[in-house]
Design an enzyme around this catalytic site. Structure first.
Site, mmCIF file in Angstrom:
data_model
loop_
_atom_site.group_PDB
_atom_site.id
_atom_site.type_symbol
_atom_site.label_atom_id
_atom_site.label_comp_id
_atom_site.label_asym_id
_atom_site.label_seq_id
_atom_site.Cartn_x
_atom_site.Cartn_y
_atom_site.Cartn_z
ATOM 1 C CG HIS A 82 -1.905 1.088 1.260
ATOM 2 N ND1 HIS A 82 -3.161 0.918 0.739
ATOM 3 C CD2 HIS A 82 -1.865 2.366 1.703
ATOM 4 C CE1 HIS A 82 -3.858 2.038 0.862
ATOM 5 N NE2 HIS A 82 -3.084 2.939 1.440
ATOM 6 C CG ASP A 161 -11.210 3.837 5.236
ATOM 7 O OD1 ASP A 161 -10.739 4.776 5.908
ATOM 8 O OD2 ASP A 161 -10.877 3.626 4.060
ATOM 9 N NE ARG A 168 -9.356 10.956 7.585
ATOM 10 C CZ ARG A 168 -8.472 10.062 7.152
ATOM 11 N NH1 ARG A 168 -8.846 8.832 6.864
ATOM 12 N NH2 ARG A 168 -7.209 10.385 7.016
ATOM 13 C CB SER A 183 -7.792 5.378 6.760
ATOM 14 O OG SER A 183 -8.017 5.274 5.392
ATOM 15 C CE LYS A 187 -7.914 2.159 2.827
ATOM 16 N NZ LYS A 187 -8.213 3.546 2.552
#
Ligand code: URA
Length: 425
Positions: A82, A161, A168, A183, A187
């Site tokens: 990620h 999320d 956000r 967040s 995930k």
């Protein structure tokens, strides 16, 4: 419990209990706590922060707000990566097939771009026919059979999320470490991989502007991953200039292919090999840099990439198609010297305005537009030498070209940018 009391508690700098956090997230995901209260809560967190324990509870409450993927039917150590966001960041397009080409399964759910940052899904969707929405069963079957799949995150995963990130984004509460950590890690945990490489970008084009903040975020995310039994490592990487040669969806796919054909810039090629080595090590596979580079540049990774594209419905002829952007505008250096800065944020926003990115979630992309840089920070230039080509759907005005040129900084001193700043394990 009442949301207003929890908002007040956080506003006054107190620590919330595990039960309170679970209550808030679960009721928000069910639509019982409204957006306006959750926005106020996010802002309270922005100013008062969260302890590590609260962040862990928030992460796990978000994981529980949706489905979790069970990858246990796939043999071996399943890997995932990620990035916290970047400009020109096509790393997944190279890294995922590279790691899979060593027999290590990569099961990856990716996101879309927003603002100045790009998203892997948009790049993949620039390939005609590529389906990012295959079912969970097909996703698992594909990873079992070919060792690689990159898809979009299902709506059922980490529901809280999805809802909170949208809030956000419009309430100026994105760039706060506990909310980013929860967040990202919710995930990654819900997506089921055994090992996770986190690319934490730092610099002008990233959420983290300082190395100290990038270290804090990395440490927190690595600890969150380890707490739930996932092998997790973070790499702090430089996002002060766009990554590699190109920004823009089609252009980045083409650059990723060039890298896998041994025709990429040496810095970005080596960077991907470094990340590949770390990701393989995390999955228990030890390979030398030479072996990894050989897989990256001499066809193994590209064959795996093509296999994935083909399997997910992508057209292999379209994959190699050049950008069809109507207008190509060349930018030339006005003086001799070295490129000293190419601010990632500015060029990310510039590419966004060309149609390569979204200002708001609902914006339609123009996959063909973007920028190719002939020169990057540290490269020497001569007056009159080409620095970049801008791909657009219409002619650019003088003002737009001047805006581009003013962001290309040329100086007398050479600067050597480092791609990987630090590894946190
Ligand atoms: N990427 C995410 O997935 N979440 C954040 O909060 C920031 C970057």
């Amino acid at each position: 419990m009442r949301a207003v009391d929890l908002i007040q508690k956080k506003r006054d700098g107190q620590e919330l209990s595990t039960q309170e956090i679970e209550w808030l997230v679960s009721n928000y995901a069910q639509g019982i706590v409204p957006d306006y209260q959750m926005s106020a809560f996010a802002m309270a967190v922005y100013f008062k922060g969260m302890t590590t324990r609260e962040t862990k509870d928030l992460t796990m409450a978000m994981v529980k707000s949706g489905e979790q993927i069970d990858l246990s039917a796939i043999p071996g150590v399943k890997t995932d990566k990620h990035s916290t966001g970047g400009v020109g960041d096509k790393v997944t397009l190279n890294l995922a097939p590279l790691v899979a080409s060593f027999g290590v399964p990569v099961a990856k759910m990716s996101g879309r771009g927003l603002g100045h940052t790009g998203g892997t899904l948009d790049k993949l969707e620039s390939i005609k026919g590529y389906n990012i929405n295959i079912s969970q069963d097909d996703f698992i079957k594909q990873v079992q059979e070919i060792g690689l799949s990159v898809i979009g995150q299902s709506d059922k995963l980490v529901k809280a999320d999805k809802m909170l990130y949208a809030l956000r984004d419009v309430t100026a509460t994105v760039d706060i470490i506990p909310l980013i950590a929860s967040s990202v890690m919710s995930k990654k945990i819900a997506a089921g991989a055994d090992s996770i490489l986190l690319d934490v970008t730092v610099g002008d084009g990233a959420f983290m502007k300082t190395i100290e903040d990038a270290e804090k975020l990395s440490r927190l995310m690595v600890d969150l991953g380890k707490e739930v039994g996932r092998k997790t490592i973070a790499v702090i990487t430089n996002m002060s200039q766009p990554l590699g040669r190109s920004i823009g969806n089609r252009l980045e796919v083409l650059e990723a292919i060039q890298i896998m054909q041994g025709e990429g810039r040496e810095d970005v090629t080596n960077f991907i090999c470094d990340l590949g080595q770390l990701m393989l090590e995390l999955a228990g596979v030890s390979k030398s840099k030479e072996e990894i580079k050989e897989h990256l540049v001499s066809g193994h990774a590209l064959a795996k990439f093509e296999e994935m594209i083909n399997r997910q419905g992508g057209d292999l002829i379209d994959l190699y198609r050049p950008s069809s952007a109507e207008v190509q505008t060349e930018i030339f250096a006005k003086t001799d010297g070295y490129i000293t800065a190419l601010p990632a944020l500015e060029f990310g926003l510039f590419a966004m305005k060309l149609g390569a990115g979204r200002a708001v979630k609902t914006d339609q992309l123009d996959y063909e537009t973007g920028i190719i840089f002939d020169k990057k920070v540290g490269d020497s230039v001569l007056a009159g030498e080409r620095i970049a080509v801008i791909y657009s759907s219409e002619d650019l005005s003088e003002n737009v070209i001047t805006e581009f040129e003013k962001n290309v900084k040329i100086g007398k001193e050479q600067i050597a940018p480092e791609e990987i700043i630090k590894v946190i394990s």
